[in-house]
Enzyme design. Structure first.
Site, PDB file in Angstrom:
ATOM      1  N   LYS A 206       0.842  -1.205   0.000  1.00  0.00           N
ATOM      2  CA  LYS A 206       0.000   0.000   0.000  1.00  0.00           C
ATOM      3  C   LYS A 206       0.874   1.250   0.000  1.00  0.00           C
ATOM      4  CE  LYS A 206      -3.591   2.032   2.921  1.00  0.00           C
ATOM      5  NZ  LYS A 206      -4.518   1.779   4.031  1.00  0.00           N
ATOM      6  N   GLU A 212      10.491  -4.815   4.558  1.00  0.00           N
ATOM      7  CA  GLU A 212      10.593  -6.206   4.115  1.00  0.00           C
ATOM      8  C   GLU A 212      10.253  -6.341   2.638  1.00  0.00           C
ATOM      9  OE1 GLU A 212       8.944  -5.076   6.753  1.00  0.00           O
ATOM     10  OE2 GLU A 212       8.910  -6.521   8.401  1.00  0.00           O
ATOM     11  N   GLY A 267      -4.972  -2.368   5.187  1.00  0.00           N
ATOM     12  CA  GLY A 267      -4.206  -3.510   4.681  1.00  0.00           C
ATOM     13  C   GLY A 267      -4.912  -4.841   4.907  1.00  0.00           C
ATOM     14  N   ARG A 268      -5.378  -5.059   6.143  1.00  0.00           N
ATOM     15  CA  ARG A 268      -6.000  -6.360   6.444  1.00  0.00           C
ATOM     16  C   ARG A 268      -7.417  -6.465   5.916  1.00  0.00           C
ATOM     17  NH1 ARG A 268      -4.803  -3.234  10.621  1.00  0.00           N
ATOM     18  NH2 ARG A 268      -6.410  -2.497  12.054  1.00  0.00           N
ATOM     19  N   GLU A 353      -4.984  -7.680  14.928  1.00  0.00           N
ATOM     20  CA  GLU A 353      -4.474  -6.347  14.609  1.00  0.00           C
ATOM     21  C   GLU A 353      -5.608  -5.322  14.694  1.00  0.00           C
ATOM     22  OE1 GLU A 353      -0.860  -4.822  11.877  1.00  0.00           O
ATOM     23  OE2 GLU A 353      -2.499  -5.706  10.753  1.00  0.00           O
ATOM     24  N   HIS A 384      -5.247 -34.236  16.561  1.00  0.00           N
ATOM     25  CA  HIS A 384      -4.135 -35.078  17.013  1.00  0.00           C
ATOM     26  C   HIS A 384      -3.028 -34.235  17.625  1.00  0.00           C
ATOM     27  CE1 HIS A 384      -5.883 -38.627  15.077  1.00  0.00           C
ATOM     28  NE2 HIS A 384      -6.443 -37.694  14.329  1.00  0.00           N
ATOM     29  N   LYS A 504       9.295  -1.633  14.789  1.00  0.00           N
ATOM     30  CA  LYS A 504       9.871  -1.223  13.498  1.00  0.00           C
ATOM     31  C   LYS A 504      10.940  -0.158  13.711  1.00  0.00           C
ATOM     32  CE  LYS A 504       5.787  -1.329  10.531  1.00  0.00           C
ATOM     33  NZ  LYS A 504       4.968  -0.485   9.671  1.00  0.00           N
TER      34      LYS A 504
HETATM   35  C1  G6Q Z   1      -2.645  -4.162   7.880  1.00  0.00           C
HETATM   36  C2  G6Q Z   1      -1.414  -3.539   8.319  1.00  0.00           C
HETATM   37  C3  G6Q Z   1      -0.150  -4.203   7.827  1.00  0.00           C
HETATM   38  C4  G6Q Z   1       0.245  -3.850   6.421  1.00  0.00           C
HETATM   39  C5  G6Q Z   1       1.690  -4.284   6.181  1.00  0.00           C
HETATM   40  C6  G6Q Z   1       2.154  -4.006   4.771  1.00  0.00           C
HETATM   41  O1  G6Q Z   1      -3.749  -3.766   8.137  1.00  0.00           O
HETATM   42  O2  G6Q Z   1      -1.468  -2.197   8.016  1.00  0.00           O
HETATM   43  O3  G6Q Z   1      -0.195  -5.606   7.951  1.00  0.00           O
HETATM   44  O4  G6Q Z   1      -0.621  -4.459   5.499  1.00  0.00           O
HETATM   45  O5  G6Q Z   1       2.517  -3.623   7.100  1.00  0.00           O
HETATM   46  O6  G6Q Z   1       2.050  -2.661   4.474  1.00  0.00           O
HETATM   47  P1  G6Q Z   1       2.225  -2.161   3.004  1.00  0.00           P
HETATM   48  O7  G6Q Z   1       1.110  -2.735   2.176  1.00  0.00           O
HETATM   49  O8  G6Q Z   1       2.176  -0.664   3.049  1.00  0.00           O
HETATM   50  O9  G6Q Z   1       3.548  -2.666   2.503  1.00  0.00           O
END
Ligand code: G6Q
Length: 539
Positions: A206, A212, A267-268, A353, A384, A504
């Site tokens: 986003k 990462e 994001g989620r 989250e 199991h 972070k």
């Molecule tokens: C989700 C969070 C988080 C996010 C990641 C990746 O709701 O905001 O999991 O999706 O940190 O972020 P980017 O899409 O900006 O790389």
């Protein structure tokens, strides 16, 4: 407005939970021969049996009163109106607009966002048709055979879960891989057997600033260029999904190959936005639309059904009941379907989250528990493993069992075995096995206490006819809205995630300290010692 624990409905629920404490599910079932059907509800292709929750008609009435007292209806309306319900980030949370159907309008700052959503879906469909048909060629003129999604968190878990869940509907001559971890192993193992000439990277971020994802995207670029030799090969092997056009261009992705979305998609909550591009590449545009249709069917139900017959509302309120009034601290999601093996990981993020918070919208510390700990594994594997604790442990876990009537891969009587196990587990948790029953089995005296199952353990059973793109969409929407309902009752912002920031920041400080042994260390003595130990490789 009074705090939540000051509300009459909250106080009544506390007293009611006390009064109900000695009542076993066996008694509740014995008192009402139709309980198992009465406490059932159907919507958007899903049937929820919530009869094995420790609730009575009074519990449900009080929970609905609590929902009213917390303004749940007003909050749902505010979400649909595109208001800034993500209060700390001052943004709308309008993922429901991503699955808008013809004729619907969703306004953000007075502008209808549906035409843009539709246009992006069209572009995604056009692109995925080209890749799937082989019309889209790699730099050397060969068709794409492998798609590698690079992203993390919300930019990974949704498409990774959906691609696995809908594998039955996917193109089997295309390979899908997901790289998220900054651990180089993730990228190396995902690509070691791939041919760069036939590999497409979908970089999902986003913000396009996530450490990462950028590290993995750069590794992918290097991997590709080592094979292709020329910089302009990048445009045939990389597409990006991001709100950040500037950073995407800087990375070298052709802006024509950027698929966007807006900051009102968290994001989620983004698996049905352009972040779902890998999913669409796997299952095709028609199936992706089918999935959106399932999301929408649950949205429409959530928006319009009376709360007493509203699946996400009841699911969310039952979670509140379990968490705050029965003190159950953990919830397990147990899909009896191998295709849903990534669903627990996906829901962990969605739930924890979103609702793992302790500060209210007004800035006060909550006086009650918020999100339970979510975890899970597909059945029957979990049986199991950790089900021992579910049945006889000292801790209580609220379980969601999920199953489908029809097998996608029928194999002898295995589907009946699978479903029999699902139904049996919910039965065993609720009713247990009494001392008398164990004795009647002729059990050796010393073993009797070990073989007693006290039962009275809470579960929901969620059933659909078949795992399809639409039932998957409806299931995810059910959990999204359930999480929202819980967040409203707890008076917290379900759409921010400040809790991930500190780690972070500290990692950004420690990375150079690890790389340069001459840098002075000024952390606590434990952190300093850990850094020194891990520096040894450099000295
Ligand atoms: C989700 C969070 C988080 C996010 C990641 C990746 O709701 O905001 O999991 O999706 O940190 O972020 P980017 O899409 O900006 O790389």
């Amino acid at each position: 407005m009074p705090g939540r624990t000051e509300l009459a409905a909250w106080k009544a629920l506390v007293a009611h939970a006390d009064a109900l404490a000695g009542t076993h599910l066996r008694e509740l079932f014995a008192a009402d021969s139709r309980r198992g059907e009465r406490l059932g509800l159907e919507a958007a292709g899903w049937y929820l049996d919530y009869s094995k929750n420790r609730v009575t008609a009074d519990t449900l009435r009080l929970l609905l009163q609590l929902a009213d007292a917390c303004g749940l209806r007003e909050h749902i309306d505010a979400m649909w109106r595109g208001e800034a319900i993500n209060s700390t980030e001052k943004r709308a949370a309008l993922h429901v607009a991503l699955r808008a159907q013809t004729g619907e309008e969703f306004l953000v700052d007075g502008i209808d966002v549906v035409p843009e959503v539709r246009a992006t879906l069209e572009r995604m469909a056009d692109f995925s048709n080209r890749v799937r048909s082989g019309e889209w060629k790699g730099h050397t003129g060969m068709p794409i055979r492998a798609v590698v999604n690079i992203g993390i968190g919300g930019s990974d878990l949704g498409p990774a879960m959906a691609c696995e869940a809908l594998r039955h509907y996917s193109r089997r001559d295309l390979e899908f891989r997901f790289v998220s971890n900054v651990d180089g192993t993730d990228f190396s193992e995902a690509t070691r057997d791939l041919d760069p000439a036939q590999t497409l990277f979908v970089v999902c971020s986003k913000t396009f600033t996530t450490q990462e994802t950028l590290a993995n995207a750069h590794a992918a670029r290097t991997w590709l260029l080592q094979a292709m030799g020329v910089e302009h090969a990048v445009s045939r092997h990389f597409v990006a999904v991001s709100t950040n056009a500037v950073e995407v261009a800087k990375f070298g992705v052709d802006t024509a190959n950027r698929f966007g979305f807006r900051d009102w998609v968290g994001g989620r909550y983004s698996m049905d936005s352009a972040i779902g591009l890998s999913t669409m590449l796997a299952i095709g545009a028609e199936n992706f639309r089918g999935m959106l249709g399932g999301f929408h069917a649950m949205d429409a139900h959530f928006r319009s059904a009376p709360f007493a017959r509203n699946l996400p509302v009841l699911h969310g309120l039952l979670s509140v009941w379990n968490t705050n009034f029965l003190a159950i601290e953990s919830a397990a999601v147990l899909p009896y379907d191998q295709y849903l093996k990534r669903l627990p990981a996906y829901l962990q993020q969605l739930v924890m989250e979103s609702n793992g918070k302790q500060i209210t919208h007004g800035g006060r510390r909550v006086e009650y528990a918020t999100s339970p700990v979510w975890w899970g594994e597909p059945g029957t594997n979990g049986q199991h493993s950790f089900y021992q604790l579910l049945h006889q442990g000292t801790r209580r876990v609220a379980c969601d069992f999920i199953g489908f009537r029809d097998a996608l891969n029928p194999l002898g009587n295995q589907h009946e075995l699978l479903l029999a196990n699902l139904i049996a587990q919910a039965e065993a948790l609720a009713f247990g096995k009494s001392r008398q029953q164990v004795e009647a089995d002729g059990t050796e005296q010393a073993l009797i206490p070990h073989r007693v199952f006290e039962g009275n353990r809470t579960s929901n059973v969620l059933l659909a006819e078949r795992l399809t793109p639409a039932t998957l969409g409806a299931l995810v929407a059910l959990y999204e809205h359930s999480v929202f309902v819980q967040g409203v009752i707890w008076d917290i912002d379900s759409f921010d995630q400040w809790g991930v920031e500190l780690g972070k920041q500290l990692a950004a400080r420690i990375a150079p300290e690890l790389a340069d042994p001459k840098l002075p260390l000024a952390h606590d003595s434990s952190t300093n010692a850990l850094i020194r130990r891990m520096r040894l490789r450099n000295t």
